[in-house]
Scaffold this motif. Structure first.
Motif, PDB file in Angstrom:
ATOM      1  N   THR A 237       0.549   5.514   0.033  1.00  0.00           N
ATOM      2  CA  THR A 237      -0.349   6.655   0.220  1.00  0.00           C
ATOM      3  C   THR A 237       0.456   7.942   0.291  1.00  0.00           C
TER       4      THR A 237
ATOM      5  N   SER B 255      -4.169  -1.999  -8.147  1.00  0.00           N
ATOM      6  CA  SER B 255      -5.354  -1.146  -8.126  1.00  0.00           C
ATOM      7  C   SER B 255      -5.382  -0.172  -9.289  1.00  0.00           C
TER       8      SER B 255
ATOM      9  N   THR C 280      -5.397   5.102  -2.486  1.00  0.00           N
ATOM     10  CA  THR C 280      -4.308   4.246  -2.024  1.00  0.00           C
ATOM     11  C   THR C 280      -3.908   3.322  -3.163  1.00  0.00           C
TER      12      THR C 280
ATOM     13  N   THR D 197      -2.477   0.070  -4.361  1.00  0.00           N
ATOM     14  CA  THR D 197      -2.285  -1.233  -3.724  1.00  0.00           C
ATOM     15  C   THR D 197      -1.885  -2.287  -4.757  1.00  0.00           C
TER      16      THR D 197
ATOM     17  N   SER E 176       0.849  -1.190   0.000  1.00  0.00           N
ATOM     18  CA  SER E 176       0.000   0.000   0.000  1.00  0.00           C
ATOM     19  C   SER E 176       0.885   1.241   0.000  1.00  0.00           C
TER      20      SER E 176
END
Length: 320
Positions: free
Chosen positions: A271, A299, A280, A282, A269
């Motif tokens: 951020t 993601s 975020t 991922t 992750s």
């Protein structure tokens, strides 16, 4: 610091032998063991490149070496390496009877320190009403009792059963360097702190690396959990670090969970920084017993590599 400890071990090995009392063993059982603290990630140790997501391939296919396992291996090796000198020292202490015994006190030494001529070293433990405390200390030969200074301090609170309880160890790197001692591989730190609990499953260990120059290095946090049967979890957090292309810094977190012989699952992750606000980034990646990719989902991409059904069951470690 490791160099200092290795020479200290030679000093301990030359100390006189003798017998242990049952009370001695109660003190020694308050010291953490390698079995209690070390990460047991399957696979051989290896050199792993750093750099987080910036070093990751643009594309991975099923059957290729898992980059997330590679990162987990690096974290596990750094975790174990951070405490190796400490655990080796404590293993040698357990082999030697105390030099001095009191009702609530045990002391090993003092002995001349072979690494620093003109200095002597001792290891002391106290039994208090609810816990044990211990220190590794140095002073110049011939100095008084108030001249002792601590390079390491720890505590353990028993909670039913052999070596069951909660403990903490602080390796005082800043103080060690201030006295002119070689800190070895820890020279870029001011403090290495280890907190652990063995009273209930899963066994948990947390390690905090505090840099000597926070302007150029970030504090690094590691966490490790372990269940019987080879289930393990390693997580680490690196804040305010340059991971993605751009001018701002991000926070990186990796959590990997593994089985003894069926592979593992990792989640990355990222951020802050150059990651869009409120988003975020991922990556979920699974690997098999040969540490090769079986599943990959990012993601920021629509494509999925492999099948999530190929991931091993690590649900026993998903509880906080």
């Amino acid at each position: 610091m490791r160099n200092c400890w290795l020479l200290l071990l030679g000093c301990l090995a030359a100390a006189c032998g003798g017998n242990f009392s049952n009370d001695d063993l109660e003190f020694l059982n308050a010291l953490p063991t390698r079995e209690d603290l070390a990460s047991e990630l399957p696979g051989a140790n290896g050199t792993v490149s750093e750099g987080g997501l910036r070093q990751r391939s643009a594309a991975l296919a099923v059957g290729e070496p898992s980059e997330l396992y590679r990162d987990t291996r690096a974290a596990s090796d750094a975790f174990n390496g951070g405490m190796d000198g400490l655990l080796t020292l404590l293993e040698k202490i357990r082999e030697l009877p105390p030099t001095t015994r009191g009702p609530e006190l045990r002391v090993w030494g003092p002995w001349p320190d072979p690494n620093h001529p003109g200095h002597e070293v001792r290891f002391g433990m106290k039994r208090e009403p609810e816990r044990f405390t211990y220190v590794l200390q140095y002073r110049r030969e011939g100095a008084g009792e108030d001249a002792w200074w601590s390079a390491l301090e720890g505590a353990f609170q028993p909670d039913g059963g052999l070596r069951k309880g909660t403990g903490a160890v602080r390796i005082l790197v800043k103080e060690t360097k201030a006295h002119g001692f070689d800190a070895g591989g820890l020279a870029n730190l001011d403090l290495l702190e280890i907190v652990y609990q063995t009273r209930a499953l899963p066994i948990t260990v947390q390690m905090r690396f505090v840099p000597a120059s926070p302007q150029t290095a970030s504090e690094l946090l590691y966490g490790y959990r372990e269940l019987p049967g080879g289930l393990g979890e390693m997580g680490f957090l690196l804040e305010d670090t340059d991971i993605l292309p751009g001018t701002r810094k991000e926070d990186l977190a990796i959590i990997s969970r593994w089985t003894k012989d069926r592979g593992g699952v990792g989640i990355v992750s990222v951020t802050g920084g150059d990651v869009p606000a409120g988003f975020t980034a991922t990556q979920v990646e699974c690997w098999d017993a040969s540490f090769r990719v079986t599943y990959l989902k990012r993601s920021w991409e629509t494509a999925v590599v492999g099948s999530a059904s190929a991931c091993p069951d690590v649900s026993a470690l998903e509880q906080p």
